[in-house]
Design a protein around this motif. Structure first.
Motif, PDB file in Angstrom:
ATOM      1  N   MET A 122      30.225  43.832  22.637  1.00 26.25           N
ATOM      2  CA  MET A 122      29.995  43.163  23.928  1.00 26.25           C
ATOM      3  C   MET A 122      31.114  43.526  24.891  1.00 26.25           C
ATOM      4  O   MET A 122      32.291  43.384  24.570  1.00 26.25           O
ATOM      5  CB  MET A 122      29.983  41.646  23.730  1.00 26.25           C
ATOM      6  N   SER A 123      30.750  43.926  26.075  1.00 21.15           N
ATOM      7  CA  SER A 123      31.781  44.339  27.022  1.00 21.15           C
ATOM      8  C   SER A 123      32.369  43.117  27.727  1.00 21.15           C
ATOM      9  O   SER A 123      31.863  42.003  27.624  1.00 21.15           O
ATOM     10  CB  SER A 123      31.193  45.297  28.040  1.00 21.15           C
ATOM     11  N   THR A 124      33.449  43.360  28.442  1.00 21.82           N
ATOM     12  CA  THR A 124      34.130  42.280  29.158  1.00 21.82           C
ATOM     13  C   THR A 124      33.495  42.067  30.527  1.00 21.82           C
ATOM     14  O   THR A 124      32.773  42.924  31.043  1.00 21.82           O
ATOM     15  CB  THR A 124      35.612  42.630  29.371  1.00 21.82           C
ATOM     16  N   ILE A 125      33.802  40.932  31.096  1.00 17.28           N
ATOM     17  CA  ILE A 125      33.466  40.637  32.491  1.00 17.28           C
ATOM     18  C   ILE A 125      34.758  40.781  33.274  1.00 17.28           C
ATOM     19  O   ILE A 125      35.797  40.269  32.857  1.00 17.28           O
ATOM     20  CB  ILE A 125      32.917  39.197  32.620  1.00 17.28           C
ATOM     21  N   ASP A 126      34.707  41.481  34.408  1.00 16.42           N
ATOM     22  CA  ASP A 126      35.905  41.629  35.237  1.00 16.42           C
ATOM     23  C   ASP A 126      35.916  40.551  36.308  1.00 16.42           C
ATOM     24  O   ASP A 126      34.914  40.357  37.023  1.00 16.42           O
ATOM     25  CB  ASP A 126      35.951  43.030  35.851  1.00 16.42           C
ATOM     26  N   PHE A 127      37.031  39.872  36.414  1.00 12.38           N
ATOM     27  CA  PHE A 127      37.181  38.766  37.362  1.00 12.38           C
ATOM     28  C   PHE A 127      38.375  39.053  38.262  1.00 12.38           C
ATOM     29  O   PHE A 127      39.518  38.968  37.835  1.00 12.38           O
ATOM     30  CB  PHE A 127      37.399  37.453  36.590  1.00 12.38           C
ATOM     31  N   TRP A 128      38.086  39.423  39.506  1.00  9.66           N
ATOM     32  CA  TRP A 128      39.131  39.725  40.486  1.00  9.66           C
ATOM     33  C   TRP A 128      39.338  38.498  41.354  1.00  9.66           C
ATOM     34  O   TRP A 128      38.371  37.899  41.839  1.00  9.66           O
ATOM     35  CB  TRP A 128      38.702  40.897  41.360  1.00  9.66           C
ATOM     36  N   PHE A 129      40.598  38.164  41.584  1.00 11.45           N
ATOM     37  CA  PHE A 129      40.879  36.952  42.357  1.00 11.45           C
ATOM     38  C   PHE A 129      42.178  37.107  43.137  1.00 11.45           C
ATOM     39  O   PHE A 129      42.971  38.019  42.903  1.00 11.45           O
ATOM     40  CB  PHE A 129      40.994  35.742  41.400  1.00 11.45           C
ATOM     41  N   ASP A 130      42.363  36.182  44.087  1.00 10.10           N
ATOM     42  CA  ASP A 130      43.639  36.051  44.797  1.00 10.10           C
ATOM     43  C   ASP A 130      44.070  34.595  44.615  1.00 10.10           C
ATOM     44  O   ASP A 130      43.230  33.687  44.681  1.00 10.10           O
ATOM     45  CB  ASP A 130      43.456  36.396  46.283  1.00 10.10           C
ATOM     46  N   PHE A 131      45.356  34.377  44.384  1.00 12.69           N
ATOM     47  CA  PHE A 131      45.851  33.015  44.149  1.00 12.69           C
ATOM     48  C   PHE A 131      45.645  32.103  45.358  1.00 12.69           C
ATOM     49  O   PHE A 131      45.740  30.888  45.237  1.00 12.69           O
ATOM     50  CB  PHE A 131      47.342  33.054  43.765  1.00 12.69           C
ATOM     51  N   SER A 132      45.349  32.663  46.528  1.00 15.38           N
ATOM     52  CA  SER A 132      45.174  31.855  47.736  1.00 15.38           C
ATOM     53  C   SER A 132      43.699  31.720  48.123  1.00 15.38           C
ATOM     54  O   SER A 132      43.383  31.314  49.243  1.00 15.38           O
ATOM     55  CB  SER A 132      45.981  32.470  48.884  1.00 15.38           C
ATOM     56  N   SER A 133      42.795  32.025  47.204  1.00 10.82           N
ATOM     57  CA  SER A 133      41.358  31.971  47.505  1.00 10.82           C
ATOM     58  C   SER A 133      40.718  30.743  46.852  1.00 10.82           C
ATOM     59  O   SER A 133      40.633  30.656  45.630  1.00 10.82           O
ATOM     60  CB  SER A 133      40.693  33.257  47.000  1.00 10.82           C
ATOM     61  N   PRO A 134      40.256  29.796  47.685  1.00 10.30           N
ATOM     62  CA  PRO A 134      39.693  28.550  47.125  1.00 10.30           C
ATOM     63  C   PRO A 134      38.450  28.789  46.266  1.00 10.30           C
ATOM     64  O   PRO A 134      38.255  28.102  45.268  1.00 10.30           O
ATOM     65  CB  PRO A 134      39.355  27.705  48.355  1.00 10.30           C
ATOM     66  N   TYR A 135      37.633  29.762  46.655  1.00  6.91           N
ATOM     67  CA  TYR A 135      36.439  30.022  45.855  1.00  6.91           C
ATOM     68  C   TYR A 135      36.819  30.712  44.533  1.00  6.91           C
ATOM     69  O   TYR A 135      36.120  30.559  43.537  1.00  6.91           O
ATOM     70  CB  TYR A 135      35.413  30.836  46.646  1.00  6.91           C
ATOM     71  N   SER A 136      37.953  31.441  44.531  1.00  8.77           N
ATOM     72  CA  SER A 136      38.456  31.984  43.265  1.00  8.77           C
ATOM     73  C   SER A 136      38.883  30.834  42.359  1.00  8.77           C
ATOM     74  O   SER A 136      38.650  30.864  41.148  1.00  8.77           O
ATOM     75  CB  SER A 136      39.659  32.903  43.498  1.00  8.77           C
ATOM     76  N   TYR A 137      39.542  29.837  42.955  1.00 11.20           N
ATOM     77  CA  TYR A 137      39.935  28.662  42.164  1.00 11.20           C
ATOM     78  C   TYR A 137      38.707  28.034  41.507  1.00 11.20           C
ATOM     79  O   TYR A 137      38.684  27.790  40.285  1.00 11.20           O
ATOM     80  CB  TYR A 137      40.663  27.653  43.053  1.00 11.20           C
ATOM     81  N   ALA A 155      35.785  29.295  40.854  1.00 13.17           N
ATOM     82  CA  ALA A 155      35.196  30.165  39.822  1.00 13.17           C
ATOM     83  C   ALA A 155      36.086  30.236  38.581  1.00 13.17           C
ATOM     84  O   ALA A 155      35.588  30.420  37.462  1.00 13.17           O
ATOM     85  CB  ALA A 155      34.961  31.569  40.399  1.00 13.17           C
ATOM     86  N   SER A 156      37.399  30.068  38.777  1.00 16.31           N
ATOM     87  CA  SER A 156      38.322  30.133  37.625  1.00 16.31           C
ATOM     88  C   SER A 156      38.081  28.980  36.657  1.00 16.31           C
ATOM     89  O   SER A 156      38.497  29.038  35.504  1.00 16.31           O
ATOM     90  CB  SER A 156      39.780  30.108  38.101  1.00 16.31           C
ATOM     91  N   THR A 157      37.409  27.926  37.138  1.00 17.19           N
ATOM     92  CA  THR A 157      37.161  26.770  36.265  1.00 17.19           C
ATOM     93  C   THR A 157      35.930  26.969  35.372  1.00 17.19           C
ATOM     94  O   THR A 157      35.762  26.240  34.412  1.00 17.19           O
ATOM     95  CB  THR A 157      36.976  25.459  37.082  1.00 17.19           C
ATOM     96  N   TRP A 158      35.054  27.943  35.715  1.00 18.96           N
ATOM     97  CA  TRP A 158      33.830  28.099  34.905  1.00 18.96           C
ATOM     98  C   TRP A 158      33.650  29.492  34.296  1.00 18.96           C
ATOM     99  O   TRP A 158      32.800  29.674  33.421  1.00 18.96           O
ATOM    100  CB  TRP A 158      32.572  27.714  35.702  1.00 18.96           C
ATOM    101  N   ILE A 159      34.449  30.484  34.731  1.00  9.58           N
ATOM    102  CA  ILE A 159      34.159  31.853  34.282  1.00  9.58           C
ATOM    103  C   ILE A 159      34.352  32.023  32.771  1.00  9.58           C
ATOM    104  O   ILE A 159      33.534  32.686  32.112  1.00  9.58           O
ATOM    105  CB  ILE A 159      34.962  32.897  35.100  1.00  9.58           C
ATOM    106  N   GLU A 160      35.413  31.435  32.212  1.00  9.17           N
ATOM    107  CA  GLU A 160      35.666  31.617  30.771  1.00  9.17           C
ATOM    108  C   GLU A 160      34.576  30.964  29.906  1.00  9.17           C
ATOM    109  O   GLU A 160      34.034  31.608  29.018  1.00  9.17           O
ATOM    110  CB  GLU A 160      37.061  31.104  30.395  1.00  9.17           C
ATOM    111  N   PRO A 161      34.242  29.681  30.157  1.00 15.62           N
ATOM    112  CA  PRO A 161      33.166  29.079  29.348  1.00 15.62           C
ATOM    113  C   PRO A 161      31.841  29.824  29.513  1.00 15.62           C
ATOM    114  O   PRO A 161      31.105  30.003  28.539  1.00 15.62           O
ATOM    115  CB  PRO A 161      33.046  27.648  29.904  1.00 15.62           C
ATOM    116  N   LEU A 162      31.537  30.267  30.744  1.00 17.89           N
ATOM    117  CA  LEU A 162      30.281  31.004  30.953  1.00 17.89           C
ATOM    118  C   LEU A 162      30.275  32.292  30.132  1.00 17.89           C
ATOM    119  O   LEU A 162      29.289  32.610  29.449  1.00 17.89           O
ATOM    120  CB  LEU A 162      30.121  31.328  32.449  1.00 17.89           C
ATOM    121  N   ALA A 163      31.383  33.043  30.200  1.00 19.91           N
ATOM    122  CA  ALA A 163      31.475  34.294  29.440  1.00 19.91           C
ATOM    123  C   ALA A 163      31.325  34.020  27.947  1.00 19.91           C
ATOM    124  O   ALA A 163      30.566  34.707  27.244  1.00 19.91           O
ATOM    125  CB  ALA A 163      32.808  34.989  29.730  1.00 19.91           C
TER     126      ALA A 163
END
Lengths: 198, 198
Positions: free
Chosen positions: A1-16, A18-26
């Motif tokens: 199974m390949s990885t999912i790439d998650f690009w983010f910026d520490f100052s991006s509210p929508y990144s925040y 998404a950071s709360t659900w990306i790991e459980p979803l993956a």
């Protein structure tokens, strides 16, 4: 199974968000997540865009949408005392950790995003950033050295160039098997794509 | 039960997608929909934005996202032969119909959006626009007169000004009991808001 790439910026509210659900979803789909800290300002400039919240009309809407989207996701959110902020030091610490242990870097990413957007920790103030690092079990002196190290400065620059070359202009940017998804609000599409590309 | 306000531009692909679900969604919550045809170009200019697909990097992503989002929604979609297009004539016909019968105007909105985004009918070419009007049971000569009538030109201008005054910069723009939602992708948030504001 390949990885999912998650690009983010520490100052991006929508990144925040998404950071709360990306790991459980993956995990539900037997995938792992590869995190990439980038500087959104660099990708926005390449796309001839300004920071989204700096536009008339759009700025006011986005501040409202941040808060509503956080309530919708059930994620704690408090409008930060300053927004946006410079995130190169937080990102350099990320890449320094990534070279040692990707899971520690990912934890730093989640902690940093949550500290800024739920607790108001200003990641662009070095004492606050290093205090946060300590709270996360990271050696503050080493973290400070990583912020000033030309190696991590150069690496972050390279990551931004790589993002732009890959067509990335916004955050979060999530790539599943070559398919790019922009934004926290693409979660339902990502979820279905992971079940079966459409 | 109050109405839901649905602001759209005939050249907005996400407005097209939202036009396929807004009426059934409203009906499930005992609401009606008030449609507003506007010119997105006017609101974008007020927000100091260019048409979204005209930006480097963002443009390429959006074309891909239009198609994927249509597949995700199960809506027929064919990239139009030209995009974006001028939509003032389609919008003037809308407002002329609206003054007589809002339900006929709403039907024209749905037909116009579907004709452009699923069949490639170029709404900025008067013969094609009038042929579409006839297909929808609208008198072509009267529709043509509405396009040239200073009354509907002035009305459309007023609608755009009203949109900008209300903080609208993008489409679709959906207002539920004073709460503004931007974008086809805000459907889950709108659905929950209709059940209970959060």
């Amino acid at each position: 199974m390949s990885t999912i790439d998650f690009w983010f910026d520490f100052s991006s509210p929508y990144s925040y968000l998404a950071s709360t659900w990306i790991e459980p979803l993956a995990a539900r789909h037997g995938r792992t997540v590869r995190w990439h800290a980038m500087l959104l300002g660099a990708t926005l400039a390449a796309a001839e865009l300004r920071p989204p919240a700096s536009y008339p009309l759009k700025g006011a809407y986005m501040l409202r949408d941040f808060e509503r989207s956080a309530r919708f996701e059930g994620a704690p959110y408090r409008p930060p005392p300053r927004f946006p902020i410079a995130t190169h030091n937080a990102a350099r610490i990320f890449w320094w950790l990534q070279a040692q242990d990707p899971s520690r870097a990912a934890a730093w990413a989640r902690h940093g995003l949550a500290a800024y957007f739920a607790e108001g920790v200003l990641l662009d103030e070095l004492p606050a950033l290093l205090a946060l690092a300590e709270r996360c079990g990271i050696d503050a002196a080493q973290a400070q050295a990583a912020c000033a190290d030309p190696q991590w400065k150069a690496h972050l620059k390279q990551v931004n160039d790589q993002a732009i070359a890959a067509g990335i202009f916004g955050a979060p940017w999530i790539v599943v098997d070559g398919e790019p998804f922009w934004g926290n609000d693409r979660r339902p599409q990502i979820e279905r794509w992971l079940a079966a590309p459409y």
